[in-house]
Design an enzyme around this catalytic site. Sequence first.
Site, mmCIF file in Angstrom:
data_model
loop_
_atom_site.group_PDB
_atom_site.id
_atom_site.type_symbol
_atom_site.label_atom_id
_atom_site.label_comp_id
_atom_site.label_asym_id
_atom_site.label_seq_id
_atom_site.Cartn_x
_atom_site.Cartn_y
_atom_site.Cartn_z
ATOM 1 N NE ARG A 168 -2.436 0.296 3.829
ATOM 2 C CZ ARG A 168 -3.371 0.361 4.558
ATOM 3 N NH1 ARG A 168 -4.220 -0.486 4.664
ATOM 4 N NH2 ARG A 168 -3.461 1.515 5.274
ATOM 5 N NE ARG B 96 3.193 9.593 -4.881
ATOM 6 C CZ ARG B 96 2.686 9.939 -3.729
ATOM 7 N NH1 ARG B 96 3.397 10.877 -2.655
ATOM 8 N NH2 ARG B 96 1.664 9.644 -3.227
ATOM 9 N NE ARG C 251 -0.330 -5.360 16.599
ATOM 10 C CZ ARG C 251 0.611 -5.688 17.651
ATOM 11 N NH1 ARG C 251 0.291 -6.812 18.105
ATOM 12 N NH2 ARG C 251 1.522 -4.915 17.912
ATOM 13 N NE ARG D 85 0.530 6.942 13.789
ATOM 14 C CZ ARG D 85 -0.538 7.195 12.882
ATOM 15 N NH1 ARG D 85 -0.164 7.689 11.627
ATOM 16 N NH2 ARG D 85 -1.590 7.004 13.188
ATOM 17 C CD GLU E 175 -0.633 6.764 16.829
ATOM 18 O OE1 GLU E 175 -1.118 7.697 16.307
ATOM 19 O OE2 GLU E 175 -0.788 5.485 16.183
ATOM 20 C CE1 TYR F 214 -7.908 0.238 9.943
ATOM 21 C CE2 TYR F 214 -7.917 0.698 7.757
ATOM 22 C CZ TYR F 214 -7.801 1.030 9.226
ATOM 23 O OH TYR F 214 -7.104 2.517 9.327
ATOM 24 C CG ASP G 193 -9.015 4.190 5.392
ATOM 25 O OD1 ASP G 193 -8.501 3.875 6.424
ATOM 26 O OD2 ASP G 193 -8.238 3.833 4.398
HETATM 27 P P1 FAD Z 1 -16.648 2.965 15.505
HETATM 28 O O1 FAD Z 1 -16.331 4.472 15.070
HETATM 29 O O2 FAD Z 1 -15.794 2.018 15.900
HETATM 30 O O3 FAD Z 1 -18.301 3.220 16.097
HETATM 31 C C1 FAD Z 1 -18.730 2.326 16.848
HETATM 32 C C2 FAD Z 1 -19.596 2.849 18.061
HETATM 33 O O4 FAD Z 1 -20.351 1.790 18.694
HETATM 34 C C3 FAD Z 1 -18.433 3.321 19.085
HETATM 35 O O5 FAD Z 1 -18.852 4.588 19.392
HETATM 36 C C4 FAD Z 1 -18.896 2.488 20.297
HETATM 37 O O6 FAD Z 1 -18.657 3.117 21.770
HETATM 38 C C5 FAD Z 1 -20.232 1.996 20.122
HETATM 39 N N1 FAD Z 1 -20.748 0.679 20.714
HETATM 40 C C6 FAD Z 1 -19.965 -0.606 20.447
HETATM 41 N N2 FAD Z 1 -20.862 -1.371 21.186
HETATM 42 C C7 FAD Z 1 -21.663 -0.556 22.143
HETATM 43 C C8 FAD Z 1 -22.675 -1.153 22.853
HETATM 44 N N3 FAD Z 1 -22.707 -2.514 23.317
HETATM 45 N N4 FAD Z 1 -23.503 -0.139 23.262
HETATM 46 C C9 FAD Z 1 -23.601 1.003 22.791
HETATM 47 N N5 FAD Z 1 -22.825 1.238 21.990
HETATM 48 C C10 FAD Z 1 -21.679 0.509 21.629
HETATM 49 N N6 FAD Z 1 -9.992 6.064 8.669
HETATM 50 C C11 FAD Z 1 -9.561 6.950 7.721
HETATM 51 O O7 FAD Z 1 -10.175 7.164 6.690
HETATM 52 N N7 FAD Z 1 -8.423 7.585 7.822
HETATM 53 C C12 FAD Z 1 -7.833 7.587 8.757
HETATM 54 O O8 FAD Z 1 -6.681 8.341 9.093
HETATM 55 C C13 FAD Z 1 -7.862 6.682 9.928
HETATM 56 N N8 FAD Z 1 -7.169 6.324 11.184
HETATM 57 C C14 FAD Z 1 -7.489 5.379 11.899
HETATM 58 C C15 FAD Z 1 -6.574 5.211 12.927
HETATM 59 C C16 FAD Z 1 -7.072 4.440 13.968
HETATM 60 C C17 FAD Z 1 -6.174 4.321 15.109
HETATM 61 C C18 FAD Z 1 -8.113 3.495 13.777
HETATM 62 C C19 FAD Z 1 -8.389 2.305 14.710
HETATM 63 C C20 FAD Z 1 -8.924 3.735 12.832
HETATM 64 C C21 FAD Z 1 -8.519 4.635 11.824
HETATM 65 N N9 FAD Z 1 -9.707 5.095 10.668
HETATM 66 C C22 FAD Z 1 -9.344 5.849 9.848
HETATM 67 C C23 FAD Z 1 -10.699 4.169 10.556
HETATM 68 C C24 FAD Z 1 -11.784 4.705 11.143
HETATM 69 O O9 FAD Z 1 -11.846 5.148 12.532
HETATM 70 C C25 FAD Z 1 -13.233 4.032 10.998
HETATM 71 O O10 FAD Z 1 -13.528 3.850 9.473
HETATM 72 C C26 FAD Z 1 -14.655 4.564 11.396
HETATM 73 O O11 FAD Z 1 -14.436 5.132 12.720
HETATM 74 C C27 FAD Z 1 -15.598 3.531 11.604
HETATM 75 O O12 FAD Z 1 -16.737 3.743 12.031
HETATM 76 P P2 FAD Z 1 -17.815 2.862 12.794
HETATM 77 O O13 FAD Z 1 -19.180 3.622 12.754
HETATM 78 O O14 FAD Z 1 -17.915 1.668 11.905
HETATM 79 O O15 FAD Z 1 -17.288 2.545 14.111
HETATM 80 N N1 UDP Z 2 5.263 1.441 7.160
HETATM 81 C C1 UDP Z 2 6.773 1.514 7.360
HETATM 82 N N2 UDP Z 2 7.531 2.755 7.661
HETATM 83 C C2 UDP Z 2 6.795 3.562 7.701
HETATM 84 C C3 UDP Z 2 5.266 3.706 7.663
HETATM 85 C C4 UDP Z 2 4.590 2.524 7.206
HETATM 86 O O1 UDP Z 2 7.587 0.470 7.120
HETATM 87 O O2 UDP Z 2 7.221 4.885 8.161
HETATM 88 C C5 UDP Z 2 4.986 -0.029 6.863
HETATM 89 C C6 UDP Z 2 4.266 -0.566 7.859
HETATM 90 O O3 UDP Z 2 4.487 -2.035 7.774
HETATM 91 C C7 UDP Z 2 2.714 -0.158 7.762
HETATM 92 C C8 UDP Z 2 2.541 -0.236 6.152
HETATM 93 O O4 UDP Z 2 3.743 0.442 5.724
HETATM 94 O O5 UDP Z 2 2.254 -1.417 8.538
HETATM 95 C C9 UDP Z 2 1.297 0.436 5.919
HETATM 96 O O6 UDP Z 2 1.645 1.856 6.321
HETATM 97 P P1 UDP Z 2 0.300 2.662 6.554
HETATM 98 O O7 UDP Z 2 0.561 4.072 7.262
HETATM 99 O O8 UDP Z 2 -0.530 2.597 5.459
HETATM 100 O O9 UDP Z 2 -0.402 1.742 7.900
HETATM 101 P P2 UDP Z 2 -1.769 1.927 8.489
HETATM 102 O O10 UDP Z 2 -1.330 2.409 9.833
HETATM 103 O O11 UDP Z 2 -2.563 2.923 7.862
HETATM 104 O O12 UDP Z 2 -2.362 0.638 8.503
#
Ligand code: FAD
Ligand code: UDP
Length: 370
Positions: A170, A174, A247, A278, A304, A352, A354
């Site tokens: 992913r 470039r 994870r 990070r 993190e 997973y 986004d």
């Molecule tokens: P969630 O946001 O998890 O919402 C589910 C809700 O259900 C929660 O509020 C929870 O409290 C509630 N719930 C669960 N069980 C119960 C229960 N029993 N009773 C009442 N409520 C309950 N996406 C991107 O596009 N760009 C990013 O940069 C990006 N970064 C991320 C970084 C991290 C660390 C993580 C974990 C995800 C990231 N994502 C990112 C993905 C993004 O977070 C998700 O796509 C999005 O939040 C999913 O929305 P959801 O509504 O499915 O779930």
């Molecule tokens: N990665 C890396 N070095 C970096 C950033 C990312 O080796 O500085 C690798 C790492 O294995 C990571 C993968 O590239 O799991 C995908 O990175 P991305 O930032 O897309 O991960 P995400 O946290 O969004 O899954």
Amino acid sequence: MKYDYLIVGSGLYGAVFAHEAKKAGKSVLVIDKRPNIAGNVYTEDVEGIHVHKYGAHIFHTNNTEVWNYITQFATFNRFTNSPVANYHGELFSLPFNMYTFNKMWGVVTPEEAATKIAEQRKEITGKPQNLEEQAISLVGRDIYEKLIKGYTEKQWGRDCKDLPSFIIKRLPVRLTFDNNYFNALYQGIPIGGYTQMVANMLEGIEVRLNTDYFEHRSELDALAEKVIYTGPIDAYFDYKLGTLEYRSVRFETELLDQPNFQGNAAVNYTDRETPWTRIIEHKWFEFGKDSQGNDLPKTVISREFSSEWKPGDEPYYPVNDDKNGALYTQYKALAAQESKVIFGGRLGEYKYYDMDAVIASALDLCKKEL
Ligand code: FAD
Ligand code: UDP
């Protein structure tokens, strides 16, 4: 029945469905067990800074329908994700591009960079069998050793030789001077924060916070014709077939009395010795300004730490291996038998997603259901 729909979870999936159902004339109740709306995209105001409490969220998409949809609820700024890598104090541009190659090898032209990569990838003959071989065959050993190996091993808690090659595919490589991490048509951060954006989606909708579905299940079920459930699918079935794995990530967040800690929203620590993967400096998602456009005097950073998930931890990333995939398939079959309940979102579908994909998926359901 008082409501057409009970929506469990006020994250993006629940909020999109709630908004569209209300618009279609349905009555809805949204509940969330957390004290706040917005699920994992929740941002909290600290000294005028929108802190991404459950991890940094950068919106990016190539889906014009999703972009047109979400921009009804917020105007997005022009933030472009350009992380910096810190390897024992040496800084490199990400993703891998001409700035990175110049710093690593002193090469100046794309041709010189391509030659260097070609030389280094020669050590891999045949199809790459694991992440290490895949990475070396993409960018060569020097970059693998300094920018990939340590970071990846910290992130996944496993040796690069034991990880599948697709994880690294992913990452863009470039031969141009382009530090934009995402190949997306649209990208940015909602002005005013994600929480405000989700509040706009939920405007006029009854929301009950601090309400766990499982603690009040029978009385909540009795209120609505149908349930949209966005919590963990295995929890819904009381883990009766076993627990799906995730994870996890631990955040250590600090408010610092200084205006600028690292000069960028994200710095990846790519050596093995630094324990965190990070550091996020939240103010740079909004260019260091408050909502009036003033410079902010303080800053908030989050370190993190990637960790193995155990029951009770916040579930973050679904583990897409065969074992968990097979268990999810079994839960999915049980879910199909629940005629009153629709399972959706990242936890409900153990996928997973986004943000843009979760919005697209909720909009698909709206088309079928409403
Ligand atoms: P969630 O946001 O998890 O919402 C589910 C809700 O259900 C929660 O509020 C929870 O409290 C509630 N719930 C669960 N069980 C119960 C229960 N029993 N009773 C009442 N409520 C309950 N996406 C991107 O596009 N760009 C990013 O940069 C990006 N970064 C991320 C970084 C991290 C660390 C993580 C974990 C995800 C990231 N994502 C990112 C993905 C993004 O977070 C998700 O796509 C999005 O939040 C999913 O929305 P959801 O509504 O499915 O779930
Ligand atoms: N990665 C890396 N070095 C970096 C950033 C990312 O080796 O500085 C690798 C790492 O294995 C990571 C993968 O590239 O799991 C995908 O990175 P991305 O930032 O897309 O991960 P995400 O946290 O969004 O899954």
